[in-house]
Design an enzyme around this catalytic site. Structure first.
Site, PDB file in Angstrom:
ATOM      1  N   ARG A   1      39.690  12.764 -46.889  1.00 14.20           N
ATOM      2  CA  ARG A   1      38.870  11.545 -46.731  1.00 14.20           C
ATOM      3  C   ARG A   1      37.625  11.815 -45.881  1.00 14.20           C
ATOM      4  O   ARG A   1      37.154  10.939 -45.165  1.00 14.20           O
ATOM      5  CB  ARG A   1      39.686  10.387 -46.107  1.00 14.20           C
ATOM      6  CG  ARG A   1      40.923  10.031 -46.857  1.00 14.20           C
ATOM      7  CD  ARG A   1      40.654   9.475 -48.257  1.00 14.20           C
ATOM      8  NE  ARG A   1      41.902   9.225 -48.932  1.00 14.20           N
ATOM      9  CZ  ARG A   1      42.497  10.111 -49.736  1.00 14.20           C
ATOM     10  NH1 ARG A   1      41.933  11.273 -50.007  1.00 14.20           N
ATOM     11  NH2 ARG A   1      43.650   9.821 -50.313  1.00 14.20           N
TER      12      ARG A   1
ATOM     13  N   CYS B   1      44.309   1.758 -48.672  1.00 12.77           N
ATOM     14  CA  CYS B   1      45.134   2.191 -47.536  1.00 12.77           C
ATOM     15  C   CYS B   1      44.328   2.084 -46.251  1.00 12.77           C
ATOM     16  O   CYS B   1      43.178   2.515 -46.190  1.00 12.77           O
ATOM     17  CB  CYS B   1      45.606   3.626 -47.745  1.00 12.77           C
ATOM     18  SG  CYS B   1      46.873   3.723 -49.013  1.00 12.77           S
TER      19      CYS B   1
ATOM     20  N   GLU C   1      41.740   4.868 -41.832  1.00  9.66           N
ATOM     21  CA  GLU C   1      40.998   5.615 -42.855  1.00  9.66           C
ATOM     22  C   GLU C   1      39.752   4.821 -43.278  1.00  9.66           C
ATOM     23  O   GLU C   1      38.793   5.354 -43.814  1.00  9.66           O
ATOM     24  CB  GLU C   1      41.962   5.817 -44.041  1.00  9.66           C
ATOM     25  CG  GLU C   1      41.348   6.246 -45.329  1.00  9.66           C
ATOM     26  CD  GLU C   1      42.407   6.460 -46.427  1.00  9.66           C
ATOM     27  OE1 GLU C   1      43.517   6.946 -46.141  1.00  9.66           O
ATOM     28  OE2 GLU C   1      42.102   6.144 -47.581  1.00  9.66           O
TER      29      GLU C   1
HETATM   30  C1  LIG Z   1      43.089  -1.529 -54.479  1.00  8.31           C
HETATM   31  C2  LIG Z   1      42.464  -0.310 -53.839  1.00  8.31           C
HETATM   32  C3  LIG Z   1      42.947   0.960 -54.122  1.00  8.31           C
HETATM   33  C4  LIG Z   1      42.377   2.088 -53.530  1.00  8.31           C
HETATM   34  N1  LIG Z   1      42.899   3.310 -53.808  1.00  8.31           N
HETATM   35  C5  LIG Z   1      42.352   4.404 -53.234  1.00  8.31           C
HETATM   36  C6  LIG Z   1      42.877   5.718 -53.519  1.00  8.31           C
HETATM   37  O1  LIG Z   1      43.790   5.890 -54.312  1.00  8.31           O
HETATM   38  N2  LIG Z   1      42.317   6.785 -52.906  1.00  8.31           N
HETATM   39  C7  LIG Z   1      41.270   6.639 -52.033  1.00  8.31           C
HETATM   40  O2  LIG Z   1      40.788   7.649 -51.503  1.00  8.31           O
HETATM   41  N3  LIG Z   1      40.755   5.426 -51.738  1.00  8.31           N
HETATM   42  C8  LIG Z   1      41.266   4.304 -52.315  1.00  8.31           C
HETATM   43  N4  LIG Z   1      40.757   3.073 -52.017  1.00  8.31           N
HETATM   44  C9  LIG Z   1      39.654   2.952 -51.030  1.00  8.31           C
HETATM   45  C10 LIG Z   1      38.237   2.990 -51.638  1.00  8.31           C
HETATM   46  O3  LIG Z   1      38.251   2.571 -52.998  1.00  8.31           O
HETATM   47  C11 LIG Z   1      37.603   4.376 -51.541  1.00  8.31           C
HETATM   48  O4  LIG Z   1      37.474   4.808 -50.207  1.00  8.31           O
HETATM   49  C12 LIG Z   1      36.227   4.441 -52.203  1.00  8.31           C
HETATM   50  O5  LIG Z   1      35.797   5.781 -52.184  1.00  8.31           O
HETATM   51  C13 LIG Z   1      35.151   3.559 -51.573  1.00  8.31           C
HETATM   52  O6  LIG Z   1      34.052   3.475 -52.504  1.00  8.31           O
HETATM   53  P1  LIG Z   1      33.025   2.271 -52.477  1.00  8.31           P
HETATM   54  O7  LIG Z   1      32.005   2.498 -53.518  1.00  8.31           O
HETATM   55  O8  LIG Z   1      33.730   0.972 -52.537  1.00  8.31           O
HETATM   56  O9  LIG Z   1      32.381   2.486 -51.051  1.00  8.31           O
HETATM   57  P2  LIG Z   1      32.085   1.386 -49.940  1.00  8.31           P
HETATM   58  O10 LIG Z   1      33.376   0.854 -49.412  1.00  8.31           O
HETATM   59  O11 LIG Z   1      31.088   0.425 -50.445  1.00  8.31           O
HETATM   60  O12 LIG Z   1      31.418   2.314 -48.833  1.00  8.31           O
HETATM   61  C14 LIG Z   1      32.179   3.234 -48.072  1.00  8.31           C
HETATM   62  C15 LIG Z   1      31.206   4.017 -47.175  1.00  8.31           C
HETATM   63  O13 LIG Z   1      30.400   4.842 -48.029  1.00  8.31           O
HETATM   64  C16 LIG Z   1      29.020   4.586 -47.812  1.00  8.31           C
HETATM   65  N5  LIG Z   1      28.361   4.751 -49.102  1.00  8.31           N
HETATM   66  C17 LIG Z   1      28.717   4.178 -50.284  1.00  8.31           C
HETATM   67  N6  LIG Z   1      27.919   4.602 -51.280  1.00  8.31           N
HETATM   68  C18 LIG Z   1      27.025   5.459 -50.717  1.00  8.31           C
HETATM   69  C19 LIG Z   1      25.924   6.234 -51.238  1.00  8.31           C
HETATM   70  N7  LIG Z   1      25.577   6.182 -52.518  1.00  8.31           N
HETATM   71  N8  LIG Z   1      25.224   7.001 -50.376  1.00  8.31           N
HETATM   72  C20 LIG Z   1      25.558   7.051 -49.058  1.00  8.31           C
HETATM   73  N9  LIG Z   1      26.569   6.341 -48.520  1.00  8.31           N
HETATM   74  C21 LIG Z   1      27.303   5.564 -49.333  1.00  8.31           C
HETATM   75  C22 LIG Z   1      28.968   3.154 -47.285  1.00  8.31           C
HETATM   76  O14 LIG Z   1      27.780   2.921 -46.550  1.00  8.31           O
HETATM   77  C23 LIG Z   1      30.224   3.119 -46.425  1.00  8.31           C
HETATM   78  O15 LIG Z   1      29.992   3.693 -45.160  1.00  8.31           O
HETATM   79  C24 LIG Z   1      41.293   1.931 -52.617  1.00  8.31           C
HETATM   80  C25 LIG Z   1      40.791   0.644 -52.356  1.00  8.31           C
HETATM   81  C26 LIG Z   1      41.365  -0.462 -52.961  1.00  8.31           C
HETATM   82  C27 LIG Z   1      40.792  -1.834 -52.661  1.00  8.31           C
END
Ligand SMILES: Cc1cc2nc3c(=O)[nH]c(=O)nc-3n(C[C@H](O)[C@H](O)[C@H](O)COP(=O)(O)OP(=O)(O)OC[C@H]3O[C@@H](n4cnc5c(N)ncnc54)[C@H](O)[C@@H]3O)c2cc1C
Length: 286
Positions: free
Chosen positions: A160, A208, A279
């Site tokens: 992560r 998580c 996380e």
């Molecule tokens: C139901 C559910 C299931 C999930 N399952 C998993 C799983 O199996 N495994 C896992 O690892 N995670 C999981 N997650 C967590 C999450 O989906 C991941 O961490 C995912 O990578 C976050 O992506 P996001 O686009 O929503 O980022 P955001 O939550 O919008 O952003 C996260 C961080 O990344 C930064 N960021 C986003 N895009 C960019 C960019 N283009 N450039 C620079 N910075 C950026 C943001 O500023 C922020 O600091 C889950 C979440 C949910 C709700």
């Protein structure tokens, strides 16, 4: 560049439905738009925040006193088993499409409600696979306006963790190289089915909450062993389906969630001796 908007809330951009007002909001649909926005940020010296799908962010109830940029750079170009994809593209859709095409490497993405940029930023992973594995290149725009093409080998990813967590700028696009596999689609469907059966998909959450202390020791197991499934503070509740998920059971605030996180940390430490590290990203007011 899109005109900036006022009166938007972080709640709208969070899968948790939590967060306060945003001072200024805009969208970036292309590299050129992101470059223009960064130029403006440099001239105004204002804090900024890139929004993906908000599926890993706990946004502050007091909101964000800067410019929030919703990433909508969402092209997707296939060339054989390689795909060049905009960082605003749906990571789950990419996992499903690649498996449908008979390519392996991103099956685990199916069901993760993320953008490609957010998945790279967090090095999202599941079932022993991580985003960095099939990654070849990342195109990154620094806040200073430098456009970098970075090979995976030059980037240090961990559990992560990605180097982008320490840099100011935006992931613009990425190239993934996948491998042909007749089992890809069946594997992806199995991954999705497991998710739907073991995670609270119908509830609002940010996935998580805690990192697993070791690969063999899931945080959810420790929380469950402490009898905390169903524990609630305000509108924040530990899921009864998966103990490492906190769900928004009503009008949860960020404070409710943070209080519940602290309570879980204290109880797990006291009963098992393990310290649980969050996380999720807690995005503050500034
Ligand atoms: C139901 C559910 C299931 C999930 N399952 C998993 C799983 O199996 N495994 C896992 O690892 N995670 C999981 N997650 C967590 C999450 O989906 C991941 O961490 C995912 O990578 C976050 O992506 P996001 O686009 O929503 O980022 P955001 O939550 O919008 O952003 C996260 C961080 O990344 C930064 N960021 C986003 N895009 C960019 C960019 N283009 N450039 C620079 N910075 C950026 C943001 O500023 C922020 O600091 C889950 C979440 C949910 C709700």
């Amino acid at each position: 560049m899109q005109p900036f908007q006022q009166g938007r809330s972080l709640k709208e951009f969070s899968t948790f439905g939590v967060g306060g007002p945003i001072r200024l909001f805009t969208e970036a649909k292309s590299l050129a738009e992101m470059q223009e926005i960064f130029q403006w940020i440099r001239s105004e010296q204002i804090p900024f925040l890139i929004l993906g799908k908000g599926s890993n962010c706990l946004f502050d109830d007091r909101g964000f006193e800067g410019l929030a940029i919703l990433n909508k750079i969402d092209f997707c170009d296939w060339k054989g088993s390689e795909v060049s994809v905009g960082s605003g593209y749906s990571f789950s859709l990419l996992g499903i499409q690649s498996a449908r095409k008979g390519f392996s490497g991103l099956e685990f993405a199916s069901g993760i409600p993320a953008t490609v940029g957010g998945a790279i930023f967090m090095n999202a992973g599941a079932n022993g696979s991580e985003t960095f594995q099939p990654l070849r290149f990342v195109q990154f725009l620094t806040l200073e306006g430098e456009l970098c093409y970075e090979r995976k080998e030059e980037l240090e990813f961990g559990y992560r963790q990605s180097p982008f967590q320490k840099r100011r700028g935006a992931i613009i696009s990425a190239l993934f190289a996948l491998s042909p596999s007749e089992q890809a689609r069946a594997h992806q469907l199995a991954v999705l089915e497991k998710r739907l059966n073991t995670q609270p998909y119908k509830d609002k959450s940010i996935g998580c909450i805690f990192r697993n202390p070791t690969p063999e020791l899931p945080a959810g197991l420790l929380i469950d062993q402490c009898g905390l499934k169903g524990a609630q503070i305000g509108g924040a509740k530990i899921s009864s389906l998966h103990a490492n998920f906190i769900i928004n059971a009503g009008d949860a605030t960020a404070k409710d969630v943070l209080d519940l996180i602290q309570m879980v940390q204290e109880r797990v430490q006291e009963k098992t001796g393990w310290h649980l590290e969050p996380e999720i990203r807690v995005i503050g007011c500034s």
